[in-house]
Design a protein around this motif. Structure first.
Motif, PDB file in Angstrom:
ATOM      1  N   ARG A 280       3.153  -7.064  32.062  1.00  0.00           N
ATOM      2  CA  ARG A 280       2.099  -7.104  32.920  1.00  0.00           C
ATOM      3  C   ARG A 280       1.445  -8.363  32.591  1.00  0.00           C
ATOM      4  O   ARG A 280       1.482  -8.729  32.206  1.00  0.00           O
TER       5      ARG A 280
ATOM      6  N   HIS B  24      -5.259   0.731  47.652  1.00  0.00           N
ATOM      7  CA  HIS B  24      -4.246   1.081  46.535  1.00  0.00           C
ATOM      8  C   HIS B  24      -4.572   2.845  46.693  1.00  0.00           C
ATOM      9  O   HIS B  24      -6.461   3.517  46.207  1.00  0.00           O
TER      10      HIS B  24
ATOM     11  N   TRP C  42      -0.346  -6.335  37.886  1.00  0.00           N
ATOM     12  CA  TRP C  42       1.384  -7.257  38.150  1.00  0.00           C
ATOM     13  C   TRP C  42       2.116  -7.371  37.336  1.00  0.00           C
ATOM     14  O   TRP C  42       1.703  -7.409  36.548  1.00  0.00           O
ATOM     15  N   SER C  43       3.240  -7.205  37.831  1.00  0.00           N
ATOM     16  CA  SER C  43       4.339  -8.112  37.267  1.00  0.00           C
ATOM     17  C   SER C  43       3.962  -9.608  36.915  1.00  0.00           C
ATOM     18  O   SER C  43       3.766 -10.328  38.086  1.00  0.00           O
TER      19      SER C  43
ATOM     20  N   ASP D 194       1.448 -15.437  41.041  1.00  0.00           N
ATOM     21  CA  ASP D 194       0.516 -14.188  40.615  1.00  0.00           C
ATOM     22  C   ASP D 194       0.795 -13.326  42.249  1.00  0.00           C
ATOM     23  O   ASP D 194       1.144 -13.584  43.521  1.00  0.00           O
ATOM     24  N   HIS D 195       0.692 -11.725  42.379  1.00  0.00           N
ATOM     25  CA  HIS D 195       0.997 -11.103  43.225  1.00  0.00           C
ATOM     26  C   HIS D 195      -0.183 -10.458  43.270  1.00  0.00           C
ATOM     27  O   HIS D 195      -0.048  -9.070  42.997  1.00  0.00           O
TER      28      HIS D 195
ATOM     29  N   THR E 202      -2.820  -8.514  44.649  1.00  0.00           N
ATOM     30  CA  THR E 202      -3.345  -7.029  46.279  1.00  0.00           C
ATOM     31  C   THR E 202      -3.902  -6.337  46.748  1.00  0.00           C
ATOM     32  O   THR E 202      -4.386  -5.623  47.159  1.00  0.00           O
TER      33      THR E 202
END
Length: 523
Positions: free
Chosen positions: A190, A316, A455-456, A463-464, A466
């Motif tokens: 991560r 989230h 994130w992974s 990058d992801h 969120t």
């Protein structure tokens, strides 16, 4: 849980600039190393210095311990780019001074790691780019000089998102051509976030007592949250930016990254101050005598009015549950929570914010490069673009340099479009944003969630994100503190505490009490 790696992992896996020092020195014994580790895990900076005064620990032992930690863990983490070959010698000198009753300051004998876009006299300042691989300026940035004067040992330089993440719109946080991909010690697959990626990972993995990062928008607070540590992005101008590879003269600042609020307050107190070469630091004259270190006696949040700001991470559901749990703890303490706050940016806010950075990056970077005291002073943003094209296999194997190219096309800072955009974003985040919320609701501070769980890592797609919170305090230039709130699954999530200009002392006192109430364990 932090990763546990076996001793003896080869340093040959490190990227080309990593230079470990003091291999000729005899390592501390395994038993003593474990004892030092327990002291480090349980101690703030004042407690470490007290242990040295009580002859329970020496700075030499502490420094050697962290050198061994880097040797053991860094081949997997890629958090450290270079080590200071003089670190042990400095530690021994500080031990001698202490034995004679001399203490230089509140950081006497404390090893620190420094983000590799901040100049230190012994090591190159690369910003993670091969174009600056041998950029030895042989000078300290003013904030580094202040740390040394307070007794700190500059242990080494940390990896970062190359050019502080100002090169590509599809970058992977924590990747640089010099340092490789930084990995999160809570989960190696991560992200550490960025751009102070190595500083965040290093502190979380106990590679140093603390580290220094830099932020333009989220680059201290995001990696602090992702790695489960404390980070402070101060008011712009409270700390000198001289000797730091720049992005934006209106948003850039350095700041502390630590495992406790007290440690962050100490570092901030040491680094603050006026610099005649940095006009923004005239604001620091109002705080020249401030000591940000909170009293060790019990604080209370009773009667404190805390605005609860909705931010993207709260989408989230597990983050929302953690935040709600934290709010109940604060209410039980007597804090008054003012719910329902939100930022309301105008339609073109984010594009204007981006354009301002594009304008300022070209101007400030070219100015910084021209003043380097070595052969790199002929570089410009245009030449860096050409360098990356020539060395594309090494510099651009995963993502390109769209930001560089867009910035190069921008006009000078006298352009009316730049001036108007800057005015608009400042009005939106200051008078029409944070100042408005603080005044209308009579708030002591504003709280929210800093970031979703990390994130992974994906170097191919980038990058992801969120959800994160940083833009309003970053654009306004106001302080933003994050501290660990807990974990979602096995990944840390940070709590943001922000306020008006130069409100660091109040924010630190609030964060210090929250830290006591939450009881997050850093080891």
């Amino acid at each position: 849980m932090l990763i546990k790696l076996t001793l003896g992992l080869s340093l040959m896996t490190m990227c080309l600039s990593f230079k470990l020092s003091a291999n000729e020195n005899t390592p501390v014994t395994e038993q003593r190393s474990q004892a030092i580790k327990e002291i480090v895990q349980q101690s703030t900076i004042p407690q470490l210095i007290q242990a040295m005064k009580a002859n329970q620990l020496t700075s030499t032992e502490l420094t050697q311990f962290f050198i061994q930690q880097v040797e053991t863990l860094n081949p997997q983490l890629n958090a450290v780019i270079a080590m200071n070959s003089n670190a042990l010698g400095i530690a021994k000198q500080l031990d001698e001074e202490l034995s004679k009753g001399k203490i230089r300051g509140p950081l006497h004998g404390i090893p620190l790691l420094i983000k590799d876009n901040i100049e230190t006299k012994e090591m190159a300042t690369t910003a993670g780019s091969l174009a600056l691989k041998d950029n030895f300026t042989h000078r300290d940035a003013p904030i580094i000089a202040k740390l040394r004067n307070a007794g700190a040992i500059i242990l080494g330089k940390t990896n970062l998102s190359e050019w502080a993440n100002m090169r590509s719109e599809r970058s992977s946080s924590g990747w640089s051509a010099v340092g490789g991909q930084t990995r999160n010690p809570h989960d190696l697959n991560r992200s550490t976030c960025g751009s102070s990626s190595g500083s965040g990972a290093a502190v979380a993995a106990f590679l140093s007592v603390a580290a220094i990062g830099t932020e333009t928008n989220g680059s201290i607070t995001c990696p602090s949250s992702a790695n489960g540590i404390v980070g402070i992005k101060p008011t712009v101008g409270l700390l000198s930016r001289t000797g730091i590879v720049p992005i934006s003269h209106t948003q850039d600042t350095a700041g502390p990254m630590t495992r406790s609020v007290v440690d962050a307050a100490i570092l901030l107190s040491v680094m603050q101050g006026v610099d005649d070469k940095d006009a923004a630091t005239k604001i620091a004259r109002e705080r020249m005598n401030d000591d940000y270190i909170p009293e060790t006696s019990k604080h209370s949040l009773k009667g404190k009015r805390l605005g609860v700001l909705y931010a993207a991470p709260l989408a989230h559901e597990h983050v929302e549950l953690l935040f709600n749990k934290t709010k109940k703890v604060l209410e039980k303490e007597g804090a008054v929570l003012v719910e329902g706050l939100s930022t309301e940016p105008y339609a073109n806010f984010y594009q204007d914010s981006y354009d301002v950075l594009l304008y300022e990056f070209k101007a400030t970077l070219n100015d910084y490069l021209a003043q380097l005291p070595n052969e790199y002073n002929t570089l410009t943003l245009k030449k860096l673009i050409e360098f990356n094209q020539t060395h594309a296999a090494l510099e651009m194997p995963y993502f390109q340099q769209e930001i560089f190219e867009k910035s190069q096309k921008k006009a000078k800072l006298t352009d009316p479009s730049y001036i108007k955009a800057l005015q608009n974003i400042h009005q939106a985040t200051r008078e029409g944003g944070l100042d408005k919320m603080l005044k209308e609701h009579d708030l002591d501070a504003i709280i929210t969630v800093t970031l979703t769980p990390a994130w992974s890592i994906d170097r191919i797609n980038g990058d992801h994100f969120t959800g994160s919170f940083s833009s309003y305090p970053a654009v306004s230039g106001y302080p933003h503190l994050t501290l660990p709130m807990g974990k979602v699954h096995h990944m840390p999530v940070g709590l943001s505490v922000t306020g008006g200009s130069l409100s660091e002392k109040e924010l630190i006192e609030i964060a210090y009490r929250i830290e006591q109430l939450i009881g997050y364990k850093y080891h």
